[in-house]
Design a protein around this motif. Structure first.
Motif, PDB file in Angstrom:
ATOM      1  N   GLN A 101       1.077  -1.320  -0.002  1.00  0.00           N
ATOM      2  CA  GLN A 101       0.054   0.087  -0.220  1.00  0.00           C
ATOM      3  C   GLN A 101       0.766   1.293   0.070  1.00  0.00           C
ATOM      4  O   GLN A 101       1.892   1.345   0.412  1.00  0.00           O
ATOM      5  N   LYS A 103       0.418   5.919   0.252  1.00  0.00           N
ATOM      6  CA  LYS A 103      -0.227   7.105   0.081  1.00  0.00           C
ATOM      7  C   LYS A 103       0.453   8.253  -0.477  1.00  0.00           C
ATOM      8  O   LYS A 103       1.735   8.307  -0.561  1.00  0.00           O
ATOM      9  N   PRO A 133      -1.234   2.028   6.975  1.00  0.00           N
ATOM     10  CA  PRO A 133      -2.016   1.412   5.993  1.00  0.00           C
ATOM     11  C   PRO A 133      -3.473   1.721   6.246  1.00  0.00           C
ATOM     12  O   PRO A 133      -3.999   1.377   7.543  1.00  0.00           O
ATOM     13  N   ARG A 134      -4.218   1.482   5.004  1.00  0.00           N
ATOM     14  CA  ARG A 134      -5.662   1.794   5.196  1.00  0.00           C
ATOM     15  C   ARG A 134      -6.199   0.595   6.089  1.00  0.00           C
ATOM     16  O   ARG A 134      -5.776  -0.392   6.193  1.00  0.00           O
TER      17      ARG A 134
END
Length: 134
Positions: A101, A103, A133-134
């Motif tokens: 992941q 951003k 992380p999400r």
């Protein structure tokens, strides 16, 4: 620029960062600035940190991370295409996680790295450090 092309370029930059990282990395925080100068052309500078293992927190420069063309060229292309369309951002923050992941944030106001504004730069880097992380 087509949105899909933009996403592909960010993915290329992220992959370039991951490819140059040490094997036990967990998070990479990468910040790059661009500034157009009439005399010298497009200026740039980058910084960041790599986190992993126990008490593993080192500057990117210790590993040469981010200095590769695989990282720099896609981001420069995004910048140049955005500038042609009137979107004049000055900095980009990429936060990568070892699970794949990442951003991405764009900054428009300042150039703290090029103008040596340590307080503003610390705030930007902290944004990436505090990301999860999400």
């Amino acid at each position: 620029m087509a949105f899909q092309n933009h996403v592909e370029l960010v993915n290329q930059a992220v992959q370039g960062l991951a490819d140059t990282a040490p094997s036990d990395w967990r998070k990479i925080v990468f910040y790059l600035e661009f500034l157009e100068d009439e005399e010298i052309g497009l200026r740039n500078k980058y910084t960041g940190r790599v986190f992993g293992g126990e008490n593993f927190d080192v500057p990117l420069s210790n590993y040469g991370i981010g200095g590769s063309l695989e990282t720099f060229e896609p981001i420069e292309e995004i910048y140049l295409n955005a500038a042609q369309n009137g979107d004049r951002w000055t900095g980009i923050l990429l936060t990568l996680f070892s699970d794949g992941q990442f951003k991405c944030r764009f900054y428009y106001e300042n150039s703290p790295l090029l103008y040596e504004d340590d307080d503003m730069l610390e705030k930007i880097i902290f944004e990436g450090v505090s990301d999860s992380p999400r």
